[in-house]
Design a protein around this motif. Structure first.
Motif, PDB file in Angstrom:
ATOM      1  N   HIS A  76       0.766  -1.429   0.136  1.00  0.00           N
ATOM      2  CA  HIS A  76       0.223   0.683   0.309  1.00  0.00           C
ATOM      3  C   HIS A  76       0.810   1.401   0.277  1.00  0.00           C
ATOM      4  N   TYR A  77       1.081   1.588  -1.473  1.00  0.00           N
ATOM      5  CA  TYR A  77       2.180   2.658  -1.325  1.00  0.00           C
ATOM      6  C   TYR A  77       1.239   4.184  -1.199  1.00  0.00           C
ATOM      7  N   PRO A  78       2.130   4.809  -0.347  1.00  0.00           N
ATOM      8  CA  PRO A  78       1.802   6.055   0.133  1.00  0.00           C
ATOM      9  C   PRO A  78       1.289   7.564  -1.410  1.00  0.00           C
ATOM     10  N   ASN A  79       1.944   7.154  -2.131  1.00  0.00           N
ATOM     11  CA  ASN A  79       1.515   8.442  -3.565  1.00  0.00           C
ATOM     12  C   ASN A  79       2.209   7.363  -4.766  1.00  0.00           C
ATOM     13  N   GLU A  80       1.813   7.335  -5.817  1.00  0.00           N
ATOM     14  CA  GLU A  80       2.088   7.205  -7.219  1.00  0.00           C
ATOM     15  C   GLU A  80       3.832   6.754  -7.356  1.00  0.00           C
ATOM     16  N   ALA A  81       3.840   8.173  -6.977  1.00  0.00           N
ATOM     17  CA  ALA A  81       5.477   8.291  -7.444  1.00  0.00           C
ATOM     18  C   ALA A  81       6.716   7.128  -6.291  1.00  0.00           C
ATOM     19  N   PHE A  82       5.641   6.965  -5.972  1.00  0.00           N
ATOM     20  CA  PHE A  82       6.632   5.643  -4.734  1.00  0.00           C
ATOM     21  C   PHE A  82       6.481   4.243  -5.037  1.00  0.00           C
ATOM     22  N   ARG A  83       5.532   4.305  -6.040  1.00  0.00           N
ATOM     23  CA  ARG A  83       5.350   2.885  -6.487  1.00  0.00           C
ATOM     24  C   ARG A  83       6.227   3.125  -7.727  1.00  0.00           C
ATOM     25  N   LYS A  84       5.794   3.662  -9.435  1.00  0.00           N
ATOM     26  CA  LYS A  84       6.298   4.008  -9.988  1.00  0.00           C
ATOM     27  C   LYS A  84       8.342   3.765  -9.564  1.00  0.00           C
ATOM     28  N   HIS A  85       8.447   4.560  -8.478  1.00  0.00           N
ATOM     29  CA  HIS A  85      10.291   4.382  -8.255  1.00  0.00           C
ATOM     30  C   HIS A  85      10.248   2.736  -7.628  1.00  0.00           C
ATOM     31  N   ASN A  86      10.329   2.346  -7.023  1.00  0.00           N
ATOM     32  CA  ASN A  86       9.771   0.728  -6.932  1.00  0.00           C
ATOM     33  C   ASN A  86       9.698  -0.613  -8.566  1.00  0.00           C
ATOM     34  N   GLU A  87       8.839   0.375  -9.176  1.00  0.00           N
ATOM     35  CA  GLU A  87       8.775  -1.199  -9.899  1.00  0.00           C
ATOM     36  C   GLU A  87       9.918  -0.156 -11.019  1.00  0.00           C
ATOM     37  N   MET A  88      10.661   0.374 -10.757  1.00  0.00           N
ATOM     38  CA  MET A  88      11.433   0.535 -12.510  1.00  0.00           C
ATOM     39  C   MET A  88      12.841  -0.089 -10.807  1.00  0.00           C
ATOM     40  N   LYS A  89      12.983  -0.019  -9.692  1.00  0.00           N
ATOM     41  CA  LYS A  89      14.027  -0.939  -8.998  1.00  0.00           C
ATOM     42  C   LYS A  89      13.628  -2.413  -9.636  1.00  0.00           C
ATOM     43  N   MET A  90      12.485  -2.209  -9.409  1.00  0.00           N
ATOM     44  CA  MET A  90      11.991  -3.978 -10.309  1.00  0.00           C
ATOM     45  C   MET A  90      12.574  -4.227 -12.044  1.00  0.00           C
ATOM     46  N   LEU A  91      12.390  -3.357 -12.237  1.00  0.00           N
ATOM     47  CA  LEU A  91      12.749  -3.941 -13.932  1.00  0.00           C
ATOM     48  C   LEU A  91      14.615  -3.711 -14.066  1.00  0.00           C
ATOM     49  N   ALA A  92      14.578  -3.001 -13.290  1.00  0.00           N
ATOM     50  CA  ALA A  92      16.630  -2.990 -13.176  1.00  0.00           C
ATOM     51  C   ALA A  92      17.052  -3.912 -12.964  1.00  0.00           C
ATOM     52  N   LYS A  93      16.403  -4.906 -11.702  1.00  0.00           N
ATOM     53  CA  LYS A  93      16.419  -5.540 -11.209  1.00  0.00           C
ATOM     54  C   LYS A  93      16.255  -7.146 -12.162  1.00  0.00           C
ATOM     55  N   LEU A  94      15.742  -6.768 -12.611  1.00  0.00           N
ATOM     56  CA  LEU A  94      15.214  -7.657 -13.933  1.00  0.00           C
ATOM     57  C   LEU A  94      15.987  -8.139 -14.549  1.00  0.00           C
ATOM     58  N   LYS A  95      16.426  -6.804 -15.261  1.00  0.00           N
ATOM     59  CA  LYS A  95      17.789  -6.581 -16.527  1.00  0.00           C
ATOM     60  C   LYS A  95      18.779  -7.396 -16.317  1.00  0.00           C
ATOM     61  N   TYR A  96      19.426  -7.566 -15.273  1.00  0.00           N
ATOM     62  CA  TYR A  96      20.711  -8.106 -14.951  1.00  0.00           C
ATOM     63  C   TYR A  96      20.639  -9.412 -14.919  1.00  0.00           C
ATOM     64  N   SER A  97      19.009  -9.904 -14.173  1.00  0.00           N
ATOM     65  CA  SER A  97      18.869 -11.357 -14.717  1.00  0.00           C
ATOM     66  C   SER A  97      17.975 -12.412 -15.025  1.00  0.00           C
ATOM     67  N   VAL A  98      18.187 -11.177 -16.453  1.00  0.00           N
ATOM     68  CA  VAL A  98      17.167 -12.129 -17.849  1.00  0.00           C
ATOM     69  C   VAL A  98      18.236 -12.262 -18.926  1.00  0.00           C
ATOM     70  N   ASP A  99      18.340 -12.974 -19.267  1.00  0.00           N
ATOM     71  CA  ASP A  99      19.832 -13.217 -20.424  1.00  0.00           C
ATOM     72  C   ASP A  99      19.699 -11.767 -21.712  1.00  0.00           C
ATOM     73  N   ASP A 100      20.217 -11.692 -22.407  1.00  0.00           N
ATOM     74  CA  ASP A 100      20.272 -10.557 -23.816  1.00  0.00           C
ATOM     75  C   ASP A 100      18.978 -11.354 -24.471  1.00  0.00           C
ATOM     76  N   GLU A 101      19.226 -12.667 -24.529  1.00  0.00           N
ATOM     77  CA  GLU A 101      18.126 -13.235 -25.630  1.00  0.00           C
ATOM     78  C   GLU A 101      16.831 -12.446 -25.433  1.00  0.00           C
ATOM     79  N   VAL A 102      16.609 -12.955 -23.901  1.00  0.00           N
ATOM     80  CA  VAL A 102      15.026 -13.176 -23.414  1.00  0.00           C
ATOM     81  C   VAL A 102      15.202 -11.172 -23.340  1.00  0.00           C
ATOM     82  N   GLN A 103      16.042 -10.241 -23.034  1.00  0.00           N
ATOM     83  CA  GLN A 103      15.976  -9.007 -23.325  1.00  0.00           C
ATOM     84  C   GLN A 103      14.869  -8.197 -24.272  1.00  0.00           C
ATOM     85  N   SER A 104      15.705  -8.667 -25.599  1.00  0.00           N
ATOM     86  CA  SER A 104      15.438  -8.641 -27.079  1.00  0.00           C
ATOM     87  C   SER A 104      14.501  -8.790 -27.243  1.00  0.00           C
TER      88      SER A 104
END
Length: 190
Positions: free
Chosen positions: A82-110
């Motif tokens: 339960h995020y207090p605002n939308e900016a906080f939710r988007k910030h955490n989603e960006m962190k999750m996407l950045a983590k995904l970028k390094y845990s997924v290989d290049d072929e899947v990212q393409s």
């Protein structure tokens, strides 16, 4: 060879209290409560104490927690948070996407942009189907779950649905299942 004391009871109350690290009054109270059985004897109107077996280094009691426990923060619940605002939710989603970028290989990212486009197309298709159903008169919500009591007398009359219906016709809305309240008389009233 160990030197043994012929008379082990050779300390007065003050000396005994100093060896224990307490006050002479505390020794007197322990005597009074019977906590020093076998540690003293009474001779010629005086209390004589023997030396304690071993002096404790730490006199304080260590029972339980002395300080409050540190609060445990449960981090990592980003999906149901339960995020207090939308900016906080988007910030955490960006962190999750950045983590995904390094845990997924290049072929899947393409392949990711293609997958996003397919998902957008399916969503648009569902929205078009929903709009077509609404235009035909088919509503996805058919049962609204409201309560109507049509068994009441006068349900069809227009005065039943007005805001002042109970004032205009009070006998129609009176509860007939309960007996009207009559105050009871006291024991000394006639």
């Amino acid at each position: 060879m160990k030197k043994s004391n012929l008379n082990p009871y050779d300390l007065n109350r003050t000396e005994y209290a100093e060896l224990l690290g307490i006050t002479p009054n505390a020794v007197r109270m322990r005597l009074r409560h019977g906590k020093l059985e076998g540690e003293y004897k009474f001779e010629n109107g005086k209390y004589l104490f023997r030396a304690p077996e071993a002096v404790r280094a730490n006199i304080g009691l260590t029972t339980g927690q002395k300080t409050t426990l540190k609060k445990i923060y449960r981090r990592g619940n980003h999906y149901k948070a339960h995020y207090p605002n939308e900016a906080f939710r988007k910030h955490n989603e960006m962190k999750m996407l950045a983590k995904l970028k390094y845990s997924v290989d290049d072929e899947v990212q393409s392949l990711m942009p293609e997958a996003v486009e397919i998902a957008k197309q399916k969503k648009a298709e569902r929205m078009r189907e929903l709009q077509k159903d609404l235009m035909r008169g088919k509503s996805p919500l058919t049962n609204y779950g409201t309560f109507f009591n049509e068994s009441s007398r006068g349900y069809g009359s227009p005065s039943y649905h007005s805001a002042r219906a109970d004032i205009m016709q009070p006998d129609k809305f009176r509860n007939r299942q309960r007996v009207e309240y009559k105050p009871k008389k006291g024991p000394y009233e006639i």
